[in-house]
Design an enzyme around this catalytic site. Structure first.
Site, PDB file in Angstrom:
ATOM      1  N   GLN A  48       0.859  -1.195   0.000  1.00  0.00           N
ATOM      2  CA  GLN A  48       0.000   0.000   0.000  1.00  0.00           C
ATOM      3  C   GLN A  48       0.894   1.243   0.000  1.00  0.00           C
ATOM      4  O   GLN A  48       1.887   1.285   0.709  1.00  0.00           O
ATOM      5  CB  GLN A  48      -0.853  -0.067   1.265  1.00  0.00           C
ATOM      6  N   THR A  49       0.523   2.260  -0.784  1.00  0.00           N
ATOM      7  CA  THR A  49       1.292   3.500  -0.698  1.00  0.00           C
ATOM      8  C   THR A  49       0.472   4.697  -1.137  1.00  0.00           C
ATOM      9  O   THR A  49      -0.490   4.560  -1.888  1.00  0.00           O
ATOM     10  CB  THR A  49       2.587   3.415  -1.548  1.00  0.00           C
ATOM     11  N   ARG A  50       0.873   5.893  -0.619  1.00  0.00           N
ATOM     12  CA  ARG A  50       0.267   7.143  -1.068  1.00  0.00           C
ATOM     13  C   ARG A  50       1.361   8.127  -1.494  1.00  0.00           C
ATOM     14  O   ARG A  50       1.133   9.308  -1.638  1.00  0.00           O
ATOM     15  CB  ARG A  50      -0.611   7.769   0.027  1.00  0.00           C
ATOM     16  N   HIS A  80      10.661   5.172  -4.446  1.00  0.00           N
ATOM     17  CA  HIS A  80      12.060   5.314  -4.839  1.00  0.00           C
ATOM     18  C   HIS A  80      12.769   3.980  -4.592  1.00  0.00           C
ATOM     19  O   HIS A  80      12.123   2.975  -4.326  1.00  0.00           O
ATOM     20  CB  HIS A  80      12.698   6.476  -4.074  1.00  0.00           C
ATOM     21  N   ASP A 118       5.172   3.525  10.521  1.00  0.00           N
ATOM     22  CA  ASP A 118       4.094   4.521  10.615  1.00  0.00           C
ATOM     23  C   ASP A 118       3.047   4.330   9.510  1.00  0.00           C
ATOM     24  O   ASP A 118       2.684   5.283   8.809  1.00  0.00           O
ATOM     25  CB  ASP A 118       4.691   5.940  10.549  1.00  0.00           C
ATOM     26  N   HIS A 119       2.562   3.117   9.389  1.00  0.00           N
ATOM     27  CA  HIS A 119       1.606   2.792   8.324  1.00  0.00           C
ATOM     28  C   HIS A 119       0.330   3.644   8.458  1.00  0.00           C
ATOM     29  O   HIS A 119      -0.302   3.656   9.512  1.00  0.00           O
ATOM     30  CB  HIS A 119       1.249   1.300   8.387  1.00  0.00           C
ATOM     31  N   ALA A 120      -0.019   4.330   7.372  1.00  0.00           N
ATOM     32  CA  ALA A 120      -1.252   5.161   7.313  1.00  0.00           C
ATOM     33  C   ALA A 120      -1.327   6.210   8.416  1.00  0.00           C
ATOM     34  O   ALA A 120      -2.402   6.657   8.790  1.00  0.00           O
ATOM     35  CB  ALA A 120      -2.506   4.292   7.329  1.00  0.00           C
ATOM     36  N   VAL A 145     -11.279  44.153 -13.107  1.00  0.00           N
ATOM     37  CA  VAL A 145     -12.068  43.074 -12.513  1.00  0.00           C
ATOM     38  C   VAL A 145     -13.485  43.542 -12.236  1.00  0.00           C
ATOM     39  O   VAL A 145     -14.457  42.850 -12.522  1.00  0.00           O
ATOM     40  CB  VAL A 145     -11.396  42.568 -11.209  1.00  0.00           C
ATOM     41  N   ILE A 201      -7.858  46.832  -3.978  1.00  0.00           N
ATOM     42  CA  ILE A 201      -7.563  47.408  -2.660  1.00  0.00           C
ATOM     43  C   ILE A 201      -7.397  46.273  -1.650  1.00  0.00           C
ATOM     44  O   ILE A 201      -6.472  46.266  -0.872  1.00  0.00           O
ATOM     45  CB  ILE A 201      -8.705  48.363  -2.217  1.00  0.00           C
ATOM     46  N   ALA A 202      -8.296  45.301  -1.703  1.00  0.00           N
ATOM     47  CA  ALA A 202      -8.278  44.142  -0.782  1.00  0.00           C
ATOM     48  C   ALA A 202      -8.041  44.575   0.659  1.00  0.00           C
ATOM     49  O   ALA A 202      -6.998  44.281   1.242  1.00  0.00           O
ATOM     50  CB  ALA A 202      -7.233  43.122  -1.234  1.00  0.00           C
TER      51      ALA A 202
HETATM   52  S1  PPS Z   1     -11.924  46.037  -3.192  1.00  0.00           S
HETATM   53  O1  PPS Z   1     -12.144  46.651  -1.871  1.00  0.00           O
HETATM   54  O2  PPS Z   1     -10.627  45.408  -3.247  1.00  0.00           O
HETATM   55  O3  PPS Z   1     -13.025  45.164  -3.591  1.00  0.00           O
HETATM   56  O4  PPS Z   1     -11.894  47.277  -4.207  1.00  0.00           O
HETATM   57  P1  PPS Z   1     -11.453  47.233  -5.737  1.00  0.00           P
HETATM   58  O5  PPS Z   1     -12.120  46.154  -6.455  1.00  0.00           O
HETATM   59  O6  PPS Z   1      -9.965  47.259  -5.813  1.00  0.00           O
HETATM   60  O7  PPS Z   1     -12.024  48.562  -6.281  1.00  0.00           O
HETATM   61  C1  PPS Z   1     -11.448  49.752  -5.929  1.00  0.00           C
HETATM   62  C2  PPS Z   1     -11.624  50.764  -7.029  1.00  0.00           C
HETATM   63  O8  PPS Z   1     -12.993  51.172  -7.112  1.00  0.00           O
HETATM   64  C3  PPS Z   1     -13.104  52.601  -7.010  1.00  0.00           C
HETATM   65  N1  PPS Z   1     -14.054  52.830  -5.900  1.00  0.00           N
HETATM   66  C4  PPS Z   1     -13.861  52.659  -4.582  1.00  0.00           C
HETATM   67  N2  PPS Z   1     -12.758  52.305  -3.863  1.00  0.00           N
HETATM   68  C5  PPS Z   1     -12.881  52.190  -2.528  1.00  0.00           C
HETATM   69  N3  PPS Z   1     -14.033  52.437  -1.853  1.00  0.00           N
HETATM   70  C6  PPS Z   1     -15.145  52.809  -2.531  1.00  0.00           C
HETATM   71  N4  PPS Z   1     -16.275  53.027  -1.863  1.00  0.00           N
HETATM   72  C7  PPS Z   1     -15.088  52.929  -3.940  1.00  0.00           C
HETATM   73  N5  PPS Z   1     -15.992  53.264  -4.888  1.00  0.00           N
HETATM   74  C8  PPS Z   1     -15.353  53.183  -6.090  1.00  0.00           C
HETATM   75  C9  PPS Z   1     -11.729  53.125  -6.830  1.00  0.00           C
HETATM   76  O9  PPS Z   1     -11.432  53.805  -8.033  1.00  0.00           O
HETATM   77  C10 PPS Z   1     -10.812  51.953  -6.675  1.00  0.00           C
HETATM   78  O10 PPS Z   1      -9.767  51.946  -7.636  1.00  0.00           O
HETATM   79  P2  PPS Z   1      -8.218  52.110  -7.309  1.00  0.00           P
HETATM   80  O11 PPS Z   1      -7.528  51.592  -8.526  1.00  0.00           O
HETATM   81  O12 PPS Z   1      -7.908  51.311  -6.076  1.00  0.00           O
HETATM   82  O13 PPS Z   1      -8.034  53.578  -7.135  1.00  0.00           O
END
Ligand code: PPS
Length: 570
Positions: free
Chosen positions: A196-198, A202, A292-294, A435, A476-477
């Site tokens: 048996q192996t996962r 070698h 150390d089987h499994a 996006v 922005i995230a």
């Molecule tokens: S997020 O928070 O990561 O989902 O935002 P993102 O998709 O990067 O979108 C940011 C861009 O949308 C414009 N924008 C705003 N930004 C922040 N807050 C609010 N309320 C908002 N409304 C519109 C803004 O131009 C951001 O673009 P960047 O390129 O960051 O300047």
């Protein structure tokens, strides 16, 4: 002792319906409620239907379940160590009743089997985890999977197979227990030792398996698991190509390769007993149990979940009842002095032994370093190198994060041009605005919508990275937790480089290229990051760049230097 073991032994359960029954069940199933099986349930069902889990004829009822947890036997005392249950969420179970029939379906909606429900009962996941894994340690992958499993209500009863599970990879290597038994008879193999192996194999494994089968005068079945193994293992496609490569290095006519679609639980000793039973059902007379089987290895403090040879002790207690002989084996190590492999307990005092750990092997693959000849075969290593290319050929995600106007898109665009100039990898720019226009046009800027937006970017970036490309993401995230989720997803498949564009709010606001800050201050834009919405600063980004006093070219060069330094650029 060998002559006492009946060849290709034991009664084999076959739950597949006849042609007529199948047609009837398909017609009747329009009225059946359906259950979409999970990955583990799909594997379990396949082994139930073809008799890999003989003597089971269906999913366990409560009395068998209790007995299995308690002492690794069914209620009638037959050895069976693993609770094979069909557990579904409460909501799915509502509306189902004892005596009714349900269609068990794969993710494409194909009905694979019909279950006649005899009993509906509740499982105790904590008790189950403790009994099966001997632990409630949350770092044990099996414990975690059991405790987190949304399946709470168990449906037990008779299973009838309607359609064989669909497999489109390595179909010629997928033998059912009945296939293997008749294959052994056809080949004139009376005694067969299963391995048996996962993991990729070698030289050490080859030496061990040949030694073990020679010791008992048997042939050898290489029976790797291709269903579900420990998260993080080498994917089974790569492994099977490695097994096909190593097959050429076995003495001719000694070994057969067959794939087992088992969902491992990583339950160590208890699982070893289960593995032995499954191999007996596949017609084997002997079964190798190594170190150390499994077992899932050790926790983060370095404490092993099971003793190295604990599985051997437990299988020894059950082997007579099961009707298979265990071949216990020590870990094989390489003696440079003797230029050969030998079991660790045969190493003389002071004798130098060499080994390469799994972690070390991955490091060498990643950094394109030499893998010694004594360790593996060049064709096996070539397969691994294809699957684990060095950093300069791996996919990369550059994940920019920072306030609006911080300079993310500008640097991202410079880098896009640079990567296209360098060539070699496809490049995709997932800028915030791009996006939002193409992938997330319906989303706003609430926390929930921002997170959804980032997870979509993460999904696309991961696909690109997995396939060896460069994804440049520049949203922005603002939330750390979502950034962490994206990192976790992508880092498993290539490079993930978080770049915090840390330009302070004052500088971004002063630039105000899009005029958004002025609008936000005037209250015309709600939830604006940095003004009326939070931004959680990254704590450990790979790179931080403040663009207040940098040109876009200078900022991009910082990123390129980092990538060169880490080996991502040839
Ligand atoms: S997020 O928070 O990561 O989902 O935002 P993102 O998709 O990067 O979108 C940011 C861009 O949308 C414009 N924008 C705003 N930004 C922040 N807050 C609010 N309320 C908002 N409304 C519109 C803004 O131009 C951001 O673009 P960047 O390129 O960051 O300047």
């Amino acid at each position: 002792m060998n002559h006492l073991i009946p060849p290709h032994g034991g009664e084999l359960v076959d739950l597949m319906a006849t042609h007529e029954e199948r047609a009837r069940l398909k017609a009747e199933s329009v009225d059946f409620p359906s259950i979409d099986l999970t990955g583990q349930q799909l594997c379990d069902l396949e082994l139930l239907v073809h008799g890999g889990f003989s003597p089971l004829r269906g999913f366990l009822g409560r009395a068998d379940y209790d007995s299995v947890l308690e002492h690794m036997r069914l209620a009638d005392e037959t050895v069976w160590p693993m609770p094979i249950v069909l557990a579904v969420p409460q909501a799915t179970a509502e509306g189902l009743s004892e005596g009714s029939r349900v269609a068990l379906r794969d993710p494409e909606g194909t009905m694979l089997a019909v279950l006649e429900i005899v009993e509906i009962w509740d499982r105790d996941r904590k008790r189950e985890a403790e009994a099966v894994f001997g632990s409630l340690h949350e770092e044990h992958p099996g414990v975690r999977a059991t405790l987190d499993d949304p399946g709470q209500v168990c449906l037990s009863g008779k299973v009838t197979g309607v359609q064989p599970a669909a497999h489109h990879d390595f179909t010629e290597l997928r033998y059912t227990p009945a296939d293997l038994r008749s294959e052994f008879t056809r080949l004139g193999w009376r005694l067969v030792t299963a391995f048996q192996t996962r993991n990729p194999l070698h030289r050490a494994h080859k030496e061990m398996t040949v030694r073990a089968s020679t010791e008992v005068g048997s042939h050898l079945l290489l029976h790797p698991v291709v269903g579900m193994t420990k998260p993080g293992d080498v994917d089974h496609y790569t492994r099977v190509r490695c097994y096909q490569a190593i097959a050429h290095h076995y003495p001719p006519g000694l070994m057969k390769l067959s794939l087992l679609n088992l969902a491992m639980r990583m339950a160590g000793p208890r699982e070893a007993v289960w593995h032995a039973l499954i191999r007996k059902n596949h017609g084997c007379s002997h079964f190798i149990v190594g170190r150390d089987h499994a077992g899932p290895g050790s926790d983060s403090k370095g404490n092993p979940f099971y003793g190295p040879y604990e599985a051997q002790d437990v299988v020894a207690d059950f082997q007579d009842d099961i009707g298979i002989r265990m071949i216990p084996f020590q870990e094989m190590v390489y003696s440079a002095q003797r230029s050969q492999y030998l079991p660790r307990n045969e190493v003389a005092e002071g004798e130098e032994v060499l080994s390469v750990s799994g972690t070390e092997l991955r490091r060498r693959l990643r950094e394109a370093l030499e893998i010694p000849d004594w360790f593996s075969y060049s064709d096996v290593v070539a397969e691994l190198r294809r699957a684990y290319p060095p950093k300069e050929r791996q996919g990369i995600t550059l994940f920019f994060t920072g306030l609006s106007g911080a300079g993310k898109s500008t640097i991202a665009n410079v880098l896009l041009s640079k990567f296209l100039e360098i060539g070699g990898r496809p490049v995709t720019l997932l800028d915030g605005d791009i996006v939002r226009k193409n992938l997330s046009s319906e989303l706003g800027f609430s926390r929930e919508h921002r997170n959804l937006n980032i997870l979509r970017i993460g999904f696309v970036a991961n696909e690109i990275t997995k396939n060896g490309g460069i994804a440049i993401c520049a949203p922005i995230a603002p939330y750390a937790e979502t950034r962490r989720k994206v990192r976790e997803l992508v880092a498993a498949h290539g490079g993930f480089i978080e770049i915090y564009v840390s330009t302070p709010l004052e500088a971004c606001e002063k630039r105000d290229r899009k005029g958004l800050y002025a609008k936000a201050r005037a209250g015309l834009i709600k939830e604006f990051t940095g003004i009326s919405d939070p931004y959680e600063e990254p704590e450990n980004p790979e790179i931080a760049i403040d663009t207040t006093d940098l040109t876009p070219e200078e900022a991009a060069q910082e990123v390129l230097l980092y990538l060169e330094n880490k080996g991502f650029l040839a």
